[in-house]
Design an enzyme around this catalytic site. Structure first.
Site, PDB file in Angstrom:
ATOM      1  N   SER B 328      -8.799 -70.747  38.530  1.00 56.25           N
ATOM      2  CA  SER B 328     -10.050 -70.166  39.007  1.00 56.25           C
ATOM      3  C   SER B 328     -11.275 -70.603  38.216  1.00 56.25           C
ATOM      4  O   SER B 328     -12.404 -70.320  38.629  1.00 56.25           O
ATOM      5  CB  SER B 328      -9.957 -68.647  38.969  1.00 56.25           C
ATOM      6  OG  SER B 328      -8.862 -68.239  39.752  1.00 56.25           O
ATOM      7  N   ASP B 352     -11.980 -59.590  53.213  1.00 57.62           N
ATOM      8  CA  ASP B 352     -10.888 -59.850  52.267  1.00 57.62           C
ATOM      9  C   ASP B 352      -9.767 -58.833  52.415  1.00 57.62           C
ATOM     10  O   ASP B 352      -9.751 -57.787  51.757  1.00 57.62           O
ATOM     11  CB  ASP B 352     -11.441 -59.824  50.838  1.00 57.62           C
ATOM     12  CG  ASP B 352     -10.341 -60.017  49.811  1.00 57.62           C
ATOM     13  OD1 ASP B 352      -9.220 -60.451  50.186  1.00 57.62           O
ATOM     14  OD2 ASP B 352     -10.596 -59.727  48.626  1.00 57.62           O
ATOM     15  N   ASP B 367      -4.139 -63.654  48.017  1.00 54.66           N
ATOM     16  CA  ASP B 367      -5.005 -63.421  46.866  1.00 54.66           C
ATOM     17  C   ASP B 367      -4.136 -62.784  45.782  1.00 54.66           C
ATOM     18  O   ASP B 367      -3.158 -62.111  46.077  1.00 54.66           O
ATOM     19  CB  ASP B 367      -6.135 -62.461  47.261  1.00 54.66           C
ATOM     20  CG  ASP B 367      -7.253 -62.459  46.237  1.00 54.66           C
ATOM     21  OD1 ASP B 367      -8.352 -62.911  46.590  1.00 54.66           O
ATOM     22  OD2 ASP B 367      -7.029 -62.040  45.073  1.00 54.66           O
ATOM     23  N   CYS B 391     -12.112 -63.694  43.307  1.00 55.52           N
ATOM     24  CA  CYS B 391     -11.514 -63.473  44.620  1.00 55.52           C
ATOM     25  C   CYS B 391     -11.083 -64.813  45.227  1.00 55.52           C
ATOM     26  O   CYS B 391     -11.879 -65.735  45.349  1.00 55.52           O
ATOM     27  CB  CYS B 391     -12.536 -62.802  45.532  1.00 55.52           C
ATOM     28  SG  CYS B 391     -12.028 -62.772  47.253  1.00 55.52           S
TER      29      CYS B 391
END
Lengths: 379, 616
Positions: B328, B352, B367, B391
């Site tokens: 990330s 989401d 996720d 996220c």
């Protein structure tokens, strides 16, 4: 009138003794004697240069022996055979040079060897033999002196292997290969305009050569020639030491096995390219002059054979071989004495090294074959 | 064939005539040339005989090389990192040894000799000038020197040579940046420039010692000494002093390095800290490490194999050679790419549910929250939140819209996927994939699903810690890009930073990214919020987790169940103070499980750096 003279040896043939070994084996006696003297002289010097290493001397003896056998063999091959096979041998040689270029085995930053299994082979040695032969053959088929288109083709034939060898990089051999064929061209009677043109373009050609082709170590050798003191620990060392060895020999030398320069290991490459310095130190100028005279006789005898050869091919072939010896001697003795830059050229039949001895004796054999041609295979 | 058309016949008589004339010319040429050779030898041997005769006698005068002292290496505050200290080795002058093989055997009886000692000696023996001492054994102990002294009379030609050799006072602390020097190997002997290495024992093998070898080495000097017939030195005649190698001053900060290494403890991993305004590297840690002094002293084959074959790879420089999925940490760059491409703005929101699906495909792209919370971060997520909470769904969607080539073009500007050009050898390339890259290296077409995974820094993407630290530095300076460099001064001469093309983006875009990265640390739900307690300054950062093993569709990664070496790598990049950054860094903890383990390390380093700055 010249033609009449040429017939004379033929007459002699019938009257000569049937049991003369040199005649049967087609050996040229003067050359044989000179070569024998050279190899004996070489062995004596090599024994000293190697620090009395008998093993090394025996190895060299084996090569001399092999060389003599090869010489007798090549002396008895009709020169037509050389004419017939030289195009093929030339093509193979050039192909092998390309192979070295792409897959060669390097030593000291240079790629010269082709390795097949355990067998290592230097294709430039083959080219050394074959190129003057092939150029001679090509020219002998033409009306001489050659015309421009033929000349251009000839130059191409010479330059392709020369450049491949130069790129290995092996400056010494490429000079040798190029100049021996150039002499063949010269003997074929190319015009003086071409000769002088060649010198001019050679001078101009050396500029890109210096800028792009020559490796740093090769340039260093040329620069060192101008001022050896500038690089005492590096390339200059060799020249300073070899000049000291030669100069300190004086007229009569320090005596066999008594050269301090050679025996104390100050002299580099004393068994190979620099062996003349050992000779000069231990046998003095006397020894050098004897050697020079031997070489001079050998070259002149070669030219004499060329002069009397029957065919155009034979003339050019013999002349080329004689001039090859001249280049060897001149470049080697010149470089060791600090007259010419150090390029890797051995002293013929003197320096340690198997391949060079055998190929040189092979070409001596060819010289004899040309010499015998008018008697045995003359028409 | 060409000629026949000229209606000319081969005129043999004329040919022979020309040939014979040419041969006469050649005879003249040969005679003159060989005569001039004879004249040259006459000049040398008769005219200049006296000169060379004396020179030859004087050849008992020996040229001995004097090795230059190697340049020292300091950190930015003048702390010595690489020193030279006296060192005793056994050398042999072959000319003085009556029976070299016998002497070798006798030495072997007296002191320990390894096979490498002997083969290196024999190799070196072939390339030297007369009377040059050839090293046989390095690093003699006091007792060995004593033994040799007692037996001196049996060992003609054997000498104990005292000279300076490398010493690293900080031991293993800087091994991965400094590298080390070692004995010149057989292979190197063959390749080296013979002159510069006359008499030299050592050569820089890796790291700065290798990269700056020509600067550190200095220039060899020599002296002429007159010896008697036995080679004993009578007096020195001429001496050309060697030129010492130049000293190097690095950007590295010794105390910062210590703090960083201590903070990482026993964990495997790497840390690189950079001054974002010059590219100067402030700390470079790769753990586990090794002690460079062992190599200088002449390490035994056994010991070397033990180090090299260790599962932890202490010789492996993770900081520049290690390649890890950036995870990330790549998200700020993807976000910036979206902003610059006009695909998103601050208010763009993405739904989401905890997973993402490509239109027309069944496969679920999950996720990381799905396993823990059973749902996503929030019903709708914007850019700031997506970076702060890391996220994945937001970036799956953005990556799809950017396309793989869009990502590759933009993110490539940050230097990912290519060498940064740091001044130590052996840097890894990393990988920033593109459709063309896949076709060329793996073959086969690029699948849309692969783009999604690249959007969260996984899949084929690989980056080294130095690349990630440089990446953080580029964000810190709003796009200015420098070549990271260790060396600050060579001698007294400053090495100026090399600046590359900046990453061009709107000010507002940078503001958005910087704010989001601040939220990572200082936000209530920021993924690095545990770091924010007791912070006296603002830190902008981004966490990352790199998968070591793939997790199959429909399964979850379970930290407790996987073997230690299959646990995820924890990553963190950061810069501080956020408003005017003076340090940017990247931390990676191998198999740390999650990015949380990297946070205390980053905090300790930034604390130390900013405290030091405030003091200074």
């Amino acid at each position: 009138m010249q033609d009449v003279q040429r017939q004379l040896p033929l007459e002699r043939k019938s009257t000569s003794s049937r049991f003369d070994v040199t005649k049967i084996l087609n050996i040229d006696l003067p050359i044989m004697l000179i070569v024998l003297m050279l190899t004996v002289y070489g062995s004596v010097v090599l024994y000293s240069a190697s620090g009395k290493d008998l093993d090394l001397l025996f190895r060299q003896f084996k090569f001399y022996l092999l060389g003599y056998v090869v010489m007798v063999f090549s002396a008895n091959i009709p020169i037509n055979w050389y004419a017939r096979w030289s195009p093929l041998l030339y093509s193979v040689g050039v192909l092998l040079l390309f192979a070295v270029f792409f897959f060669g085995d390097g030593a000291k930053g240079a790629q010269r060897w082709l390795k097949i299994g355990d067998f290592r082979f230097q294709p430039s040695e083959l080219i050394k033999l074959v190129l003057p032969m092939f150029v001679g053959l090509y020219l002998s088929k033409q009306i001489l002196p050659p015309r421009l288109p033929n000349l251009v083709l000839c130059l191409l034939v010479i330059l392709v292997p020369t450049i491949l060898i130069l790129l290995q990089p092996d400056l010494g051999t490429s000079i040798l290969v190029f100049s021996s064929s150039a002499f063949v061209l010269f003997m074929a009677g190319i015009g003086w305009w071409y000769v002088s043109g060649a010198f001019v373009s050679l001078a101009l050609g050396s500029i890109p050569l210096w800028l792009y082709v020559l490796k740093d170590y090769q340039k260093q050798r040329i620069l060192t020639l101008l001022d050896p003191e500038s690089d005492k620990l590096g390339a200059g060392w060799n020249i300073i030491q070899s000049k000291t060895a030669i100069g300190s020999g004086g007229w009569s030398g320090k005596g066999w096995l008594a050269g301090t320069q050679s025996q104390l290991d100050f002299l580099p490459e004393s068994q190979t390219d620099f062996i003349i310095a050992v000779l000069a130190e231990e046998f003095g100028l006397r020894g050098v002059l004897i050697l020079l005279i031997l070489y001079l006789f050998l070259i002149l005898r070669g030219l004499w054979i060329a002069f009397h050869a029957e065919s155009s091919f034979g003339r050019l072939l013999a002349g080329g071989i004689a001039m090859t010896f001249f280049i060897y001697v001149f470049v080697n003795m010149g470089m060791v004495a600090g007259l010419l830059p150090v390029v890797g050229v051995p002293l013929p039949l003197f320096s340690l090294g198997g391949t060079s001895v055998v190929t040189l004796l092979f070409s001596i054999g060819i010289l004899m074959a040309v010499g015998g041609d008018k008697r045995v295979f003359g028409k | 064939m060409l000629i026949r058309k000229d209606n000319q016949l081969k005129d043999t008589q004329r040919e022979v005539f020309v040939f014979e004339r040419r041969v006469f010319i050649l005879i003249a040429l040969v005679s003159i040339s060989l005569f001039s050779i004879a004249v040259r030898y006459f000049n040398l041997q008769i005219t200049e005989y006296e000169l060379y005769r004396t020179a030859s006698d004087r050849n008992r005068v020996h040229l001995q090389p004097i090795v230059a002292n190697r340049g020292l290496i300091y950190d930015r505050n003048g702390v010595l990192l690489a020193d030279n200290k006296p060192f005793y080795s056994l050398v042999i002058v072959p000319e003085l040894s009556v029976d070299l093989a016998g002497t070798l055997r006798r030495v072997k009886d007296l002191i320990e000799l390894s096979d490498t000692d002997e083969s290196a000696f024999l190799q070196r023996l072939k390339r030297r000038v007369p009377y040059e001492a050839v090293p046989l054994r390095l690093r003699l102990s006091e007792s060995e020197i004593a033994i040799l002294a007692v037996h001196q009379h049996e060992l003609p030609g054997v000498q104990v040579d005292a000279r300076l050799a490398r010493y690293y006072p900080k031991g293993s602390l800087f091994s991965h940046s400094l590298g080390y020097v070692g004995r010149i190997s057989e292979e190197e002997t063959r390749k080296l420039d013979q002159v510069s290495y006359r008499g030299a024992f050592f050569i820089g093998k890796v790291g700065i010692e290798n990269q700056y070898e020509s600067v550190l080495r200095g220039q060899v000097g020599y002296q002429n000494t007159e010896t008697d017939a036995h080679g004993r030195v009578l007096r020195s005649l001429e001496r050309v002093d060697p030129k010492a190698g130049k000293n190097l001053t690095l950007h590295l900060d010794s105390s910062l390095q210590e703090v960083a290494e201590k903070a990482m403890g026993n964990q495997r991993g790497a840390l690189v800290a950079i001054d974002p305004l010059s590219g100067g590297i402030l700390a470079l840690v790769s753990l586990p490490t090794y002690d460079g002094n062992r190599f200088v002293e002449g390490i035994s084959q056994k010991e070397f194999s033990k180090i090299r074959e260790s599962k932890d790879g202490p010789l492996f420089n993770r900081a520049v050679q290690g390649q890890y999925p950036p995870g990330s940490t790549i998200k700020p760059a993807i976000g910036l790419a979206g902003l610059e491409a006009g695909l998103i703005n601050a208010d763009t929101e993405v739904a989401d549910p905890g997973w993402y699906k490509l239109p027309g495909e069944d496969r679920l792209y999950r996720d990381w929250t799905l396993r823990i919370r059973g749902t996503g971060h929030a019903p709708r997520v914007n850019l700031e939140m997506a970076i702060a909470e890391s996220c994945d769904v937001y970036f799956y969607d953005l990556a799809r819209r950017l396309t793989i080539d869009g990502i590759n073009n933009f993110v490539g500007q940050f230097g990912l996927g290519s060498r940064t050009g740091i001044d130590i050898p052996g840097e890894a390339n990393g990988i920033l994939p593109s459709a063309k890259w896949k076709l060329n290296t793996l073959g086969g077409p690029w699948f849309p699903g692969e783009t999604l995974i690249v959007g969260i820094g996984q899949g084929y993407t690989l980056a080294s810690p130095i690349q990630l630290a440089n990446f953080a530095a580029i964000i810190a300076t709003r796009g200015r890009r420098f070549v990271p460099n260790l060396v600050h001064f060579i001698g007294d001469e400053r090495v100026f930073p090399k600046e590359l093309t900046s990453v061009a983006a709107e000010d507002e875009s940078w503001d958005l990214i910087h704010n989001a990265m601040l939220q990572v640390v200082h936000g209530e739900r920021g993924s690095a919020r545990t770091m924010s307690s007791n912070l006296k300054y603002m830190v902008a950062g981004k966490t990352g987790t790199a998968q070591v093993i793939g997790v199959a569709q429909g399964e979850f990664y379970d930290e407790d169940a996987v073997a230690d070496r299959h646990r995820n790598h924890g990553l963190f990049i950061a810069f501080a103070p956020a408003e005017a950054p003076t340090i940017a860094l990247a931390v990676i903890i191998e198999n740390g499980g999650s990015s949380q383990v990297a946070l205390p390390v980053a905090k300790a380093v930034i604390d130390s750096w900013l405290d030091e700055e405030n003091k200074g």
